[in-house]
Every structure is written in C-alpha cells, then in structure tokens.
Design an enzyme around this catalytic site. Sequence first.
Site, PDB file in Angstrom:
ATOM      1  N   LYS A 211       0.835  -1.214   0.000  1.00 51.06           N
ATOM      2  CA  LYS A 211       0.000   0.000   0.000  1.00 51.06           C
ATOM      3  C   LYS A 211       0.865   1.256   0.000  1.00 51.06           C
ATOM      4  O   LYS A 211       0.626   2.185  -0.773  1.00 51.06           O
ATOM      5  CB  LYS A 211      -0.916   0.035   1.251  1.00 51.06           C
TER       6      LYS A 211
ATOM      7  N   ARG B  31      -9.352   0.845   9.349  1.00 57.41           N
ATOM      8  CA  ARG B  31      -8.886  -0.487   9.742  1.00 57.41           C
ATOM      9  C   ARG B  31      -9.918  -1.207  10.608  1.00 57.41           C
ATOM     10  O   ARG B  31      -9.674  -2.338  11.010  1.00 57.41           O
ATOM     11  CB  ARG B  31      -7.601  -0.351  10.536  1.00 57.41           C
TER      12      ARG B  31
ATOM     13  N   ARG C 287      12.383  -5.055   5.042  1.00 54.60           N
ATOM     14  CA  ARG C 287      12.282  -3.707   4.474  1.00 54.60           C
ATOM     15  C   ARG C 287      12.926  -2.642   5.359  1.00 54.60           C
ATOM     16  O   ARG C 287      13.000  -2.776   6.587  1.00 54.60           O
ATOM     17  CB  ARG C 287      10.840  -3.350   4.132  1.00 54.60           C
TER      18      ARG C 287
ATOM     19  N   ARG D 139      14.832   1.039  10.142  1.00 55.76           N
ATOM     20  CA  ARG D 139      13.881  -0.082  10.107  1.00 55.76           C
ATOM     21  C   ARG D 139      12.799   0.191  11.136  1.00 55.76           C
ATOM     22  O   ARG D 139      13.097   0.726  12.207  1.00 55.76           O
ATOM     23  CB  ARG D 139      14.584  -1.400  10.447  1.00 55.76           C
TER      24      ARG D 139
ATOM     25  N   ARG E  97       0.296  -8.203  13.762  1.00 51.13           N
ATOM     26  CA  ARG E  97      -0.343  -7.236  12.857  1.00 51.13           C
ATOM     27  C   ARG E  97      -1.247  -7.955  11.845  1.00 51.13           C
ATOM     28  O   ARG E  97      -2.323  -7.470  11.498  1.00 51.13           O
ATOM     29  CB  ARG E  97       0.730  -6.400  12.145  1.00 51.13           C
TER      30      ARG E  97
HETATM   31  P1  AMP Z   1       1.045   0.994   9.138  1.00 47.84           P
HETATM   32  O1  AMP Z   1       2.172   1.949   8.893  1.00 47.84           O
HETATM   33  O2  AMP Z   1      -0.186   1.333   8.347  1.00 47.84           O
HETATM   34  O3  AMP Z   1       1.454  -0.449   8.988  1.00 47.84           O
HETATM   35  O4  AMP Z   1       0.624   1.191  10.674  1.00 47.84           O
HETATM   36  C1  AMP Z   1       1.535   0.948  11.711  1.00 47.84           C
HETATM   37  C2  AMP Z   1       0.807   0.841  13.030  1.00 47.84           C
HETATM   38  O5  AMP Z   1       0.134   2.075  13.317  1.00 47.84           O
HETATM   39  C3  AMP Z   1      -0.293  -0.213  13.071  1.00 47.84           C
HETATM   40  O6  AMP Z   1       0.193  -1.521  13.354  1.00 47.84           O
HETATM   41  C4  AMP Z   1      -1.171   0.324  14.206  1.00 47.84           C
HETATM   42  O7  AMP Z   1      -0.586   0.100  15.472  1.00 47.84           O
HETATM   43  C5  AMP Z   1      -1.125   1.832  13.934  1.00 47.84           C
HETATM   44  N1  AMP Z   1      -2.180   2.264  13.000  1.00 47.84           N
HETATM   45  C6  AMP Z   1      -2.017   2.814  11.766  1.00 47.84           C
HETATM   46  N2  AMP Z   1      -3.188   3.100  11.205  1.00 47.84           N
HETATM   47  C7  AMP Z   1      -4.131   2.716  12.103  1.00 47.84           C
HETATM   48  C8  AMP Z   1      -5.556   2.731  12.101  1.00 47.84           C
HETATM   49  N3  AMP Z   1      -6.251   3.187  11.034  1.00 47.84           N
HETATM   50  N4  AMP Z   1      -6.192   2.262  13.199  1.00 47.84           N
HETATM   51  C9  AMP Z   1      -5.526   1.802  14.270  1.00 47.84           C
HETATM   52  N5  AMP Z   1      -4.180   1.742  14.344  1.00 47.84           N
HETATM   53  C10 AMP Z   1      -3.482   2.196  13.265  1.00 47.84           C
END
Ligand code: AMP
Length: 223
Positions: free
Chosen positions: A13, A88, A127, A160, A172
């Site tokens: 994404k 989410r 990554r 990282r 996750r």
């Molecule tokens: P991401 O960079 O999208 O993988 O998000 C990293 C982390 O941020 C996730 O594992 C959650 O802990 C938090 N996070 C990001 N977006 C959301 C969301 N829409 N709702 C809840 N937690 C989020």
Amino acid sequence: MNLILLGPPGAGKGTQATRLERLHGMVQLSTGNMLRAAVAAGTPVGLAAKAVMEAGQLVPDALVEGVLSDHLDDPDARHGFILDGFPRTTTQAHALDAMLAAKGLKLDAVIVLDVNENALVTRIAGRFACGYCGEGYHDQFKLPRAPGRCDVCGHDDFRRRPDDRAETVRTRLAEYHTKTAPILPYYDAQRVVTHVDGMADMDHVAASIEAVLARAKANAVSV
Ligand code: AMP
C-alpha cells in the site's frame, strides 16, 4: 480522485501510494506515518499510541480518527488523496463516511491488494527506508544502487520500523484478519471495490491501479 488502498501489512500500500503521489499529485494519507510522526514528536497522541504500535496492535479508533481528520483538511488533499492504512475497523469506516460527508468529499474507489500471506513476513522483515526522504528499500528485492546511499536523496541514514520484526508482523496480520478484513463487505455493498493482484511485480500492480483510476474517472464524468 479519492482512494482507499486496503490490504494486510506488507501488501504494498505504501509503495503504491507514494507512486500515485509522485505521478498524480494526490496526497498520501498514511495513518501509520502520522502516528509514527506523533510518536517521534512526543505529542499526547504519540505517547498514547507508542506501546500499542510496538506490540503490533491497533491504536484506539478515536485517536486515529482525530489524526486523520486534521489531515483531510489540508488544502493539498482537495486535489485527491490516497488513504493508506485507514480505515482499519468497521467503526473507522463509518467515521470516514461521516468525515467525508461533513467536508463535502467523496470516495471514488477502494482498491484491495490481494497477497499470499506466506510471503508477507519475508517482505516486511526485510524492508527499510531512507530516514531522510522516506524512499523504501528491501534486503532482497531492492537495495540502494550505491551501497549505503539513498538513490533519491543521497543520504546514508537508513531506518527499520520496530514493528517490522517477524513476531510483531504476525500480531499485525492477526489484527488485519479479525478487525480490518470484516470492513470489506461494507465497501462491496457500495460497489466501489476492485481487487488487484498484489503479488505481481510493482509495475504490474501500478498498471492495474491506473486502470482502476481511469475507470473511476470515466464513471465520475458519466454520472
Ligand atoms: P502501518 O504503517 O499502516 O502499517 O501502521 C503501523 C501501526 O500504526 C499499526 O500496526 C497500528 O498500530 C497503527 N495504525 C495505523 N493506522 C491505524 C488505524 N487506522 N487504526 C488503528 N491503528 C493504526
């Protein structure tokens, strides 16, 4: 065009959102990036989110919705945005509809990146990114052309994510299945969803996304 990119962590994404931003001047609205910035700045939101993020769990809906709402008001977002990592949960999907309606905005498409989950842990655990410009790299699939130097900005400070460790990635993924995947029927009912093969190479995925954009544009003109 206003898009949602949906898919489990590591589906690509962020990579595709960055590409759309560069190519079309759309704004990438990544709630993960917003929350990481809040953690780095030590804001109240960051302090509340830090431990939850490091554990690979979801941050409470109300916190994330507040952070996103501020960014939807950015004047740049009026030229189109890509939501990356939001919504989410079903609660967030409903909150998004309310926010968009209140701001006079509408959603044009939801693109789901379908991936083989066995490949995801390898994808994510390898990554890293330039700490200066954010360009993404991978131990196996995309190393910098000059070792130790970012291809885009030339800096040598790579980072990282702490939540990219294999065991956190598994949490996750579990969060994605129990809380995020159930929002798909909500968007299916609105007939805005297209599935794209996220296992194809980056250019193929990009081409599929371009096709979705072209279709959404044509539909917007004919309505
Ligand atoms: P991401 O960079 O999208 O993988 O998000 C990293 C982390 O941020 C996730 O594992 C959650 O802990 C938090 N996070 C990001 N977006 C959301 C969301 N829409 N709702 C809840 N937690 C989020």
